[in-house]
Design a protein around this motif. Sequence first.
Motif, PDB file in Angstrom:
ATOM      1  N   LEU A 236       0.446  -1.390  -0.095  1.00 27.43           N
ATOM      2  CA  LEU A 236      -0.178   0.112   0.326  1.00 27.43           C
ATOM      3  C   LEU A 236       0.977   1.376   0.094  1.00 27.43           C
ATOM      4  O   LEU A 236       1.477   1.760   1.003  1.00 27.43           O
TER       5      LEU A 236
ATOM      6  N   PRO B  49      -3.710   5.126   0.119  1.00 23.38           N
ATOM      7  CA  PRO B  49      -4.760   5.481  -0.290  1.00 23.38           C
ATOM      8  C   PRO B  49      -5.908   4.615  -0.164  1.00 23.38           C
ATOM      9  O   PRO B  49      -5.791   3.622   0.730  1.00 23.38           O
TER      10      PRO B  49
ATOM     11  N   ALA C 295      -8.462   1.701   0.819  1.00 22.29           N
ATOM     12  CA  ALA C 295      -8.361  -0.046   0.338  1.00 22.29           C
ATOM     13  C   ALA C 295      -9.268  -0.353   1.002  1.00 22.29           C
ATOM     14  O   ALA C 295      -9.439   0.068   2.757  1.00 22.29           O
ATOM     15  N   THR C 296      -9.663  -1.439   0.123  1.00 22.27           N
ATOM     16  CA  THR C 296     -10.415  -2.380   1.891  1.00 22.27           C
ATOM     17  C   THR C 296      -9.881  -3.311   2.601  1.00 22.27           C
ATOM     18  O   THR C 296      -8.882  -4.239   2.105  1.00 22.27           O
TER      19      THR C 296
ATOM     20  N   ALA D  41     -12.886  -7.960   2.778  1.00 22.17           N
ATOM     21  CA  ALA D  41     -12.479  -7.873   1.194  1.00 22.17           C
ATOM     22  C   ALA D  41     -12.899 -10.012   1.050  1.00 22.17           C
ATOM     23  O   ALA D  41     -13.665 -10.316  -0.250  1.00 22.17           O
TER      24      ALA D  41
ATOM     25  N   TYR E  58      -4.941  -5.581   2.690  1.00 23.13           N
ATOM     26  CA  TYR E  58      -5.549  -4.600   1.733  1.00 23.13           C
ATOM     27  C   TYR E  58      -5.851  -5.197   0.797  1.00 23.13           C
ATOM     28  O   TYR E  58      -5.028  -6.062   0.377  1.00 23.13           O
ATOM     29  N   GLN E  59      -6.908  -5.270  -0.102  1.00 20.54           N
ATOM     30  CA  GLN E  59      -6.782  -5.479  -1.376  1.00 20.54           C
ATOM     31  C   GLN E  59      -7.677  -3.825  -1.735  1.00 20.54           C
ATOM     32  O   GLN E  59      -8.488  -2.954  -1.410  1.00 20.54           O
ATOM     33  N   ARG E  60      -6.382  -3.895  -3.057  1.00 25.52           N
ATOM     34  CA  ARG E  60      -6.983  -2.489  -3.849  1.00 25.52           C
ATOM     35  C   ARG E  60      -6.619  -2.746  -5.453  1.00 25.52           C
ATOM     36  O   ARG E  60      -5.494  -3.359  -5.339  1.00 25.52           O
ATOM     37  N   ASP E  61      -7.799  -2.011  -6.090  1.00 21.87           N
ATOM     38  CA  ASP E  61      -7.767  -2.514  -7.932  1.00 21.87           C
ATOM     39  C   ASP E  61      -7.568  -4.434  -7.665  1.00 21.87           C
ATOM     40  O   ASP E  61      -7.056  -4.303  -8.558  1.00 21.87           O
TER      41      ASP E  61
ATOM     42  N   LYS F 181      -5.942  -5.768  -6.094  1.00 19.15           N
ATOM     43  CA  LYS F 181      -4.413  -6.951  -5.849  1.00 19.15           C
ATOM     44  C   LYS F 181      -4.410  -6.568  -4.190  1.00 19.15           C
ATOM     45  O   LYS F 181      -4.917  -6.324  -2.947  1.00 19.15           O
ATOM     46  N   TRP F 182      -3.471  -8.054  -3.502  1.00 20.66           N
ATOM     47  CA  TRP F 182      -3.325  -8.168  -2.095  1.00 20.66           C
ATOM     48  C   TRP F 182      -2.195  -6.833  -1.817  1.00 20.66           C
ATOM     49  O   TRP F 182      -1.603  -7.403  -2.654  1.00 20.66           O
ATOM     50  N   LEU F 183      -2.250  -6.498  -1.263  1.00 21.89           N
ATOM     51  CA  LEU F 183      -1.228  -5.116  -0.143  1.00 21.89           C
ATOM     52  C   LEU F 183      -1.434  -5.771   0.727  1.00 21.89           C
ATOM     53  O   LEU F 183      -1.991  -5.853   1.714  1.00 21.89           O
TER      54      LEU F 183
END
Length: 244
Positions: A14, A36, A38-39, A44, A84-87, A89-91
């Motif tokens: 992230l 950013p 993120a979920t 998620a 997290y998940q964003r777009d 992808k796992w972050l």
Amino acid sequence: VDFLRGLTVTDGILPLLDAKVPAAPTPSNAAWLAMPIATPIKKALLGESLPTVVEAIASIAVTLSRLKNDHRIAHRDIKPCNLYQRDGKWLVGDFGLIDLPDVNDLTRKGRPLGPAHYMAYEMIEDPTIRDAHPADVYSLGKTLWVLATEQEYPPPGHQAANVSGFSIADMRPHPRADLLDQLIDLMTRIPPGQRPPMAQVATDLRQWQELQDTVPPIELGDLQAQIRAKLQTELAQQDRQSQW
């Protein structure tokens, strides 16, 4: 903040958007950072299949392995609320407790360091003299169990695969859930040297995914009905014994 600003490759991380870290923060001149939206990974993955959970944790393991190999970084705070998940992808996020090479940090002898409920024993005992990379493996094993079973917290200590009632296979039936329990068994061993390296964890999870793709699922519905019909007399007798 300095570490995140210096990254040229942020895959799996992230990223930092902006930050202010005064030398002497005050209420009117506070430190802050922006990242950013993120979920959280727990949100998620809620209701998702077990293979999707494994895919997420495998991706996280790849990122943690890369941080170790490329930057000699141990995260030291792996838990669901820092992933997290964003777009799509796992972050990995929240780098506030990372173990940076050749940099003095705030680690103190006799003071546990790490995520509550996910912390390896050596980080409770004395984090100043320990290699933190095996502790990340331990924390990720606990995280895998929580996300796979959708429980709030993991059991403390070593999670042996043969403990009835606490395995993924018990709580989340799947043809290959027992393989994940065996991996968590290794990842949560009390002696750090008995845990697999993060790169091996990533490989094992990827192989589990490949096994998922190559082995066709077995439909047990009809088979269970046939077995129950054949055992109807015995089951009825068991019911009577239970009533007695």
